[in-house]
Design an enzyme around this catalytic site. Sequence first.
Site, PDB file in Angstrom:
ATOM      1  N   HIS A 162      62.423  49.478 186.467  1.00 57.15           N
ATOM      2  CA  HIS A 162      62.136  50.911 186.360  1.00 57.15           C
ATOM      3  C   HIS A 162      60.736  51.155 186.903  1.00 57.15           C
ATOM      4  O   HIS A 162      59.760  50.589 186.424  1.00 57.15           O
ATOM      5  CB  HIS A 162      62.228  51.390 184.912  1.00 57.15           C
ATOM      6  CG  HIS A 162      62.012  52.868 184.762  1.00 57.15           C
ATOM      7  ND1 HIS A 162      63.043  53.785 184.814  1.00 57.15           N
ATOM      8  CD2 HIS A 162      60.877  53.586 184.568  1.00 57.15           C
ATOM      9  CE1 HIS A 162      62.550  55.003 184.653  1.00 57.15           C
ATOM     10  NE2 HIS A 162      61.242  54.911 184.506  1.00 57.15           N
ATOM     11  N   CYS A 163      60.650  51.999 187.928  1.00 57.72           N
ATOM     12  CA  CYS A 163      59.365  52.323 188.543  1.00 57.72           C
ATOM     13  C   CYS A 163      58.795  53.569 187.873  1.00 57.72           C
ATOM     14  O   CYS A 163      59.376  54.652 187.942  1.00 57.72           O
ATOM     15  CB  CYS A 163      59.547  52.556 190.047  1.00 57.72           C
ATOM     16  SG  CYS A 163      58.028  53.049 190.888  1.00 57.72           S
ATOM     17  N   PHE A 164      57.651  53.410 187.227  1.00 56.45           N
ATOM     18  CA  PHE A 164      57.058  54.540 186.510  1.00 56.45           C
ATOM     19  C   PHE A 164      56.415  55.538 187.471  1.00 56.45           C
ATOM     20  O   PHE A 164      56.298  56.718 187.143  1.00 56.45           O
ATOM     21  CB  PHE A 164      56.029  54.028 185.503  1.00 56.45           C
ATOM     22  CG  PHE A 164      56.633  53.254 184.377  1.00 56.45           C
ATOM     23  CD1 PHE A 164      57.209  53.905 183.301  1.00 56.45           C
ATOM     24  CD2 PHE A 164      56.660  51.874 184.392  1.00 56.45           C
ATOM     25  CE1 PHE A 164      57.782  53.199 182.262  1.00 56.45           C
ATOM     26  CE2 PHE A 164      57.221  51.153 183.354  1.00 56.45           C
ATOM     27  CZ  PHE A 164      57.789  51.818 182.295  1.00 56.45           C
ATOM     28  N   GLY A 184      59.374  57.513 188.469  1.00 52.49           N
ATOM     29  CA  GLY A 184      60.069  58.070 187.316  1.00 52.49           C
ATOM     30  C   GLY A 184      61.550  57.762 187.288  1.00 52.49           C
ATOM     31  O   GLY A 184      62.290  58.445 186.569  1.00 52.49           O
ATOM     32  N   ASN A 185      62.013  56.778 188.049  1.00 50.48           N
ATOM     33  CA  ASN A 185      63.429  56.406 188.009  1.00 50.48           C
ATOM     34  C   ASN A 185      63.573  54.916 188.277  1.00 50.48           C
ATOM     35  O   ASN A 185      62.585  54.222 188.557  1.00 50.48           O
ATOM     36  CB  ASN A 185      64.257  57.224 188.998  1.00 50.48           C
ATOM     37  CG  ASN A 185      63.849  56.966 190.426  1.00 50.48           C
ATOM     38  OD1 ASN A 185      62.876  56.269 190.698  1.00 50.48           O
ATOM     39  ND2 ASN A 185      64.572  57.532 191.372  1.00 50.48           N
TER      40      ASN A 185
END
Length: 302
Positions: free
Chosen positions: A145-147, A150-151
């Site tokens: 999950h890439c912060f 955001g997805n």
Amino acid sequence: MNVPRTEPRLRGAERTAPLSRTRADMFTRMLKLRLLNAVAPAYFFTATAVTFILHFCFFVPTIFPKPESSLRASTALHTVVFLFLMFNALGNYIMTIKYPAESANETAVPVCSPHCSDKVDAHYLLNGRHFCKLCKKVILKRDHHCFFTGNCIGNKNMRYFIMFCIYTSCTCLYSLVLGVAFLTVEYSISFENPLTFLTLLPLSTGFFFTGTISGLQLFVVLMLYVWLGIGLVCAGFCCQQVLLVARGQTWCQMQRGQLVENRSPWRTNLKDVFGTRWILGLILPVQTGEMCADETDAYKQD
């Protein structure tokens, strides 16, 4: 007569106490992840805007002040290179969000697999699928999950995420070079000695509080270290992702200690992610492969 009855109650209370603490810890960690999921994109856009303003309002006018023909060509060249890097970084960022890795065939939340290690942010299901608690969706071939976006990163947006890392790293390192040139021209700081850059931040902080240097100089020095940190992290992370893609493996599989018996060569694995028009994808944030591939390809991961 009442003593034997109270002992099981006490033992039951002792069992529920660790469980309640575990749920509280899970809730706290999940709250931190949700907060990071909201703060990271804001940080990215703020850093992008600051970099853009510093480049056109301070770096270029200071490094190329005279309107000579040769300097005009250099100014135009630096502007084109910077805009090209920035355009690809933002373009691949948008494409990473536009094409999520979610499954279009699963709207309900499936039951968690018994092999799941009960991760905080996602549950492993089966056949290369995960349920992300932050996205609240089933993700195909989930990598992580890439912060900052955001997805989740998976089978459909891995190529855009890798290119986003590449161009973000290039933009930061290029801004670092221009920032060093700006300090050299504007404040006559010599960077011939490698120790100058290492001691620049603590010395600038001390000089700022004593009133020797301005706030702009301290801010540019801080941005130099920000660009250096982001550039090196993105470059290292990009190399890791390319290696995993070439091996046909995801970050989630590596975390579980799962070795993939990959039957496809590394060229085929890279082609599946970067597409047949991979050269075009290196210079423009466009689709380079079929986006409507059969989701059964994800099942080959298990």
